[in-house]
Design an enzyme around this catalytic site. Sequence first.
Site, PDB file in Angstrom:
ATOM      1  N   LYS A  79      -0.087  -2.963 -29.420  1.00 32.64           N
ATOM      2  CA  LYS A  79       0.194  -4.343 -29.012  1.00 32.64           C
ATOM      3  C   LYS A  79       0.279  -5.226 -30.235  1.00 32.64           C
ATOM      4  O   LYS A  79      -0.579  -5.178 -31.115  1.00 32.64           O
ATOM      5  CB  LYS A  79      -0.927  -4.843 -28.082  1.00 32.64           C
ATOM      6  CG  LYS A  79      -0.792  -6.282 -27.643  1.00 32.64           C
ATOM      7  CD  LYS A  79      -0.505  -6.379 -26.156  1.00 32.64           C
ATOM      8  CE  LYS A  79      -0.005  -7.733 -25.737  1.00 32.64           C
ATOM      9  NZ  LYS A  79       1.351  -8.076 -26.186  1.00 32.64           N
ATOM     10  N   LYS A 103      -8.230  -6.552 -34.721  1.00 33.38           N
ATOM     11  CA  LYS A 103      -8.465  -7.738 -33.873  1.00 33.38           C
ATOM     12  C   LYS A 103      -8.681  -7.329 -32.414  1.00 33.38           C
ATOM     13  O   LYS A 103      -9.613  -7.791 -31.756  1.00 33.38           O
ATOM     14  CB  LYS A 103      -7.254  -8.674 -33.982  1.00 33.38           C
ATOM     15  CG  LYS A 103      -7.499 -10.058 -33.437  1.00 33.38           C
ATOM     16  CD  LYS A 103      -6.248 -10.928 -33.502  1.00 33.38           C
ATOM     17  CE  LYS A 103      -5.855 -11.315 -34.910  1.00 33.38           C
ATOM     18  NZ  LYS A 103      -4.672 -12.206 -34.954  1.00 33.38           N
ATOM     19  N   LYS A 115       3.100  -4.030 -34.630  1.00 34.80           N
ATOM     20  CA  LYS A 115       3.785  -5.265 -35.030  1.00 34.80           C
ATOM     21  C   LYS A 115       5.260  -4.951 -35.225  1.00 34.80           C
ATOM     22  O   LYS A 115       5.623  -3.822 -35.553  1.00 34.80           O
ATOM     23  CB  LYS A 115       3.201  -5.771 -36.357  1.00 34.80           C
ATOM     24  CG  LYS A 115       3.448  -7.246 -36.604  1.00 34.80           C
ATOM     25  CD  LYS A 115       2.478  -8.105 -35.819  1.00 34.80           C
ATOM     26  CE  LYS A 115       2.657  -9.580 -36.026  1.00 34.80           C
ATOM     27  NZ  LYS A 115       1.623 -10.359 -35.346  1.00 34.80           N
ATOM     28  N   THR A 200      -3.892 -19.878 -28.327  1.00 35.71           N
ATOM     29  CA  THR A 200      -4.376 -19.643 -29.689  1.00 35.71           C
ATOM     30  C   THR A 200      -5.044 -20.903 -30.240  1.00 35.71           C
ATOM     31  O   THR A 200      -6.145 -20.841 -30.806  1.00 35.71           O
ATOM     32  CB  THR A 200      -3.238 -19.172 -30.612  1.00 35.71           C
ATOM     33  OG1 THR A 200      -2.582 -18.084 -29.985  1.00 35.71           O
ATOM     34  CG2 THR A 200      -3.757 -18.721 -31.958  1.00 35.71           C
ATOM     35  N   ASN A 251       2.756 -25.048 -32.849  1.00 35.58           N
ATOM     36  CA  ASN A 251       2.117 -24.620 -31.611  1.00 35.58           C
ATOM     37  C   ASN A 251       0.590 -24.563 -31.761  1.00 35.58           C
ATOM     38  O   ASN A 251      -0.154 -25.122 -30.958  1.00 35.58           O
ATOM     39  CB  ASN A 251       2.705 -23.251 -31.233  1.00 35.58           C
ATOM     40  CG  ASN A 251       2.095 -22.703 -29.985  1.00 35.58           C
ATOM     41  OD1 ASN A 251       0.974 -22.200 -30.011  1.00 35.58           O
ATOM     42  ND2 ASN A 251       2.788 -22.832 -28.890  1.00 35.58           N
ATOM     43  N   SER A 391      -2.481 -12.837 -23.698  1.00 35.89           N
ATOM     44  CA  SER A 391      -1.432 -11.815 -23.507  1.00 35.89           C
ATOM     45  C   SER A 391      -1.975 -10.661 -22.660  1.00 35.89           C
ATOM     46  O   SER A 391      -1.269 -10.090 -21.829  1.00 35.89           O
ATOM     47  CB  SER A 391      -0.977 -11.248 -24.851  1.00 35.89           C
ATOM     48  OG  SER A 391       0.060 -12.019 -25.381  1.00 35.89           O
TER      49      SER A 391
HETATM   50  P1  NAD Z   1       4.774 -22.914 -35.670  1.00 32.10           P
HETATM   51  O1  NAD Z   1       6.018 -22.443 -36.314  1.00 32.10           O
HETATM   52  O2  NAD Z   1       4.795 -23.491 -34.304  1.00 32.10           O
HETATM   53  O3  NAD Z   1       4.093 -24.041 -36.614  1.00 32.10           O
HETATM   54  C1  NAD Z   1       3.937 -23.920 -38.001  1.00 32.10           C
HETATM   55  C2  NAD Z   1       3.608 -25.304 -38.549  1.00 32.10           C
HETATM   56  O4  NAD Z   1       3.273 -25.202 -39.920  1.00 32.10           O
HETATM   57  C3  NAD Z   1       4.739 -26.303 -38.461  1.00 32.10           C
HETATM   58  O5  NAD Z   1       4.222 -27.563 -38.114  1.00 32.10           O
HETATM   59  C4  NAD Z   1       5.283 -26.343 -39.872  1.00 32.10           C
HETATM   60  O6  NAD Z   1       5.945 -27.564 -40.179  1.00 32.10           O
HETATM   61  C5  NAD Z   1       3.995 -26.200 -40.630  1.00 32.10           C
HETATM   62  N1  NAD Z   1       4.128 -25.805 -42.027  1.00 32.10           N
HETATM   63  C6  NAD Z   1       4.970 -24.905 -42.601  1.00 32.10           C
HETATM   64  N2  NAD Z   1       4.745 -24.837 -43.912  1.00 32.10           N
HETATM   65  C7  NAD Z   1       3.740 -25.704 -44.183  1.00 32.10           C
HETATM   66  C8  NAD Z   1       3.058 -26.081 -45.358  1.00 32.10           C
HETATM   67  N3  NAD Z   1       3.330 -25.525 -46.536  1.00 32.10           N
HETATM   68  N4  NAD Z   1       2.071 -27.014 -45.266  1.00 32.10           N
HETATM   69  C9  NAD Z   1       1.765 -27.568 -44.082  1.00 32.10           C
HETATM   70  N5  NAD Z   1       2.370 -27.252 -42.931  1.00 32.10           N
HETATM   71  C10 NAD Z   1       3.347 -26.320 -42.992  1.00 32.10           C
HETATM   72  O7  NAD Z   1       3.767 -21.680 -35.766  1.00 32.10           O
HETATM   73  P2  NAD Z   1       2.425 -21.471 -34.918  1.00 32.10           P
HETATM   74  O8  NAD Z   1       2.728 -20.692 -33.707  1.00 32.10           O
HETATM   75  O9  NAD Z   1       1.696 -22.762 -34.811  1.00 32.10           O
HETATM   76  O10 NAD Z   1       1.635 -20.491 -35.894  1.00 32.10           O
HETATM   77  C11 NAD Z   1       1.073 -20.921 -37.103  1.00 32.10           C
HETATM   78  C12 NAD Z   1       0.467 -19.730 -37.814  1.00 32.10           C
HETATM   79  O11 NAD Z   1      -0.505 -19.124 -36.973  1.00 32.10           O
HETATM   80  C13 NAD Z   1       1.459 -18.622 -38.157  1.00 32.10           C
HETATM   81  O12 NAD Z   1       1.085 -18.090 -39.395  1.00 32.10           O
HETATM   82  C14 NAD Z   1       1.247 -17.589 -37.060  1.00 32.10           C
HETATM   83  O13 NAD Z   1       1.487 -16.268 -37.509  1.00 32.10           O
HETATM   84  C15 NAD Z   1      -0.226 -17.749 -36.792  1.00 32.10           C
HETATM   85  N6  NAD Z   1      -0.588 -17.351 -35.421  1.00 32.10           N
HETATM   86  C16 NAD Z   1      -0.013 -17.972 -34.354  1.00 32.10           C
HETATM   87  C17 NAD Z   1      -0.364 -17.562 -33.086  1.00 32.10           C
HETATM   88  C18 NAD Z   1       0.217 -18.239 -31.859  1.00 32.10           C
HETATM   89  O14 NAD Z   1      -0.077 -17.783 -30.751  1.00 32.10           O
HETATM   90  N7  NAD Z   1       0.981 -19.306 -32.008  1.00 32.10           N
HETATM   91  C19 NAD Z   1      -1.290 -16.520 -32.895  1.00 32.10           C
HETATM   92  C20 NAD Z   1      -1.873 -15.931 -34.010  1.00 32.10           C
HETATM   93  C21 NAD Z   1      -1.508 -16.352 -35.286  1.00 32.10           C
END
Ligand code: NAD
Length: 458
Positions: A79, A103, A115, A200, A251, A391
């Site tokens: 997964k 995890k 992945k 998350t 998000n 999930s």
């Molecule tokens: P997203 O694309 O919705 O948001 C990313 C945010 O980071 C945006 O607001 C973007 O403008 C900002 N950003 C990009 N570069 C930046 C910088 N240098 N400084 C400050 N802000 C910056 O992504 P997300 O879903 O919110 O996920 C964020 C991180 O969390 C990712 O690395 C993702 O792998 C990890 N993650 C997300 C989830 C999930 O369910 N959404 C789960 C586990 C891990």
Amino acid sequence: MHKQQSIIEESLKAIMEDEEFLPDLKAQTREQAYHSLSALLSTPNHVHKSFLRITLENGTIVRIPAFRVQHSDTVGPYKGGIRFHESVNEEEVANLAKLMTLKNTLHELPFGGGKGGVVINPKDYSVKELHLICRKYVQYFNDIIGPDKDIPAPDVGTGEREMDWMMGEFKSTHPGEPYRNSFTGKSIVNGGSLGRREATGKGVYFTFRYMMHDFVKENKKWLSDTDNIFAKTALEHADKKLKIAVQGFGNLGSVAALEAYQCNYLQNKIVAVSDAHILLYNEDGLDVPALVHFAKENNGELPATEEELRAHEIKAELGERDDLLSADVDVLILAALEDQIREDNIDSIQARIIVEGANGPITEEADKYLADKGVLIVPDILANAGGVIVSYYEWVQGKEAQFMEEDEIFRRLFQKMKGTMDTILPQFFGDPFPLRQNCYIHSVMKLSTIMYRQGKLY
Ligand code: NAD
């Protein structure tokens, strides 16, 4: 050696020195078990690579590299998400698959780790082309994915639209077979779970809140009696109104910030937020709902000019994006990208508590340096599992074709994360390892025991 692998190696060494660990193995050399485990955990079961043949709308044919790495199925079907990003490569996908194994095991989900990735910038493709890329991904990896084999989910660059398309293709290529739980992170109308989008971010804030304001307060007495440096950091912050900065307002970051803002019984303040373009700061606390509203209306972006702030009556100072990391705050929630805190900016960090929403936002060197200074880092493996936990509920709902109310989803999510922390935290505050190491030790120990009992480790 990659950061994860070196922590796994350290965890294995710690486990091997533990007399209680697999006492039956005593007859054999512990050295042999160590090498077997190291080999099993450092390498994935399978690396699948393809070049998707795509005919672009202008008639050109391109070949796009795509991966699915299946790290371990010791605990259940593989997964993990599928990432659409230009920097995707085999090593990165393999490392993320390994993190998923650890995890899922840590949070007692019945899944292994996998992945996927496609080497594209989604913004360079039309909707029609992206649809084709998703369908081809499923066609190329048709035999290795499925509800009881390998269940992908969204990651960076993908979301419910892509999962809906992929599930649709899986349904077409597997007529008459169960398909609803072949992918998670789908839209609600297509069998997705209520609460998945917020899971998350809510989980990240819950992890912080539970640790600092429930666990630490309830266990104040014995925590004060230990000489653990992280217990000291936690106690110093337990009864204070904390200033919080959130890096990234997508998000994850926007939901985590909103949770903190709405949790008014704690009166913590979100004083700084940033996105890829800008930093917003307000010593008295930012109006997070107004910022969420603005981002919703403006393609996910924060207000970036004085005019925009004025027009929406948002009180904030504008600043340089990366100054968020050195802001005078108690807590940093990292919710943007990997490798944000590094050797070159480490001395400027003022926060004493850092919560990893993103995967791997702190480099290995920075991690060690901060831990030595007693900075309490809540690692990704613990804090950002909300998405995969919901999930799991989506997968169960798909299997049973029965759907839960949103309240029920969040109740179960928090219960699950609390359960993990109730196992990990007493151990963490009682020994000298940082929390990340503690989570890895717990996960590796559990995986090893399961492998041993399955007759796969000798
Ligand atoms: P997203 O694309 O919705 O948001 C990313 C945010 O980071 C945006 O607001 C973007 O403008 C900002 N950003 C990009 N570069 C930046 C910088 N240098 N400084 C400050 N802000 C910056 O992504 P997300 O879903 O919110 O996920 C964020 C991180 O969390 C990712 O690395 C993702 O792998 C990890 N993650 C997300 C989830 C999930 O369910 N959404 C789960 C586990 C891990």
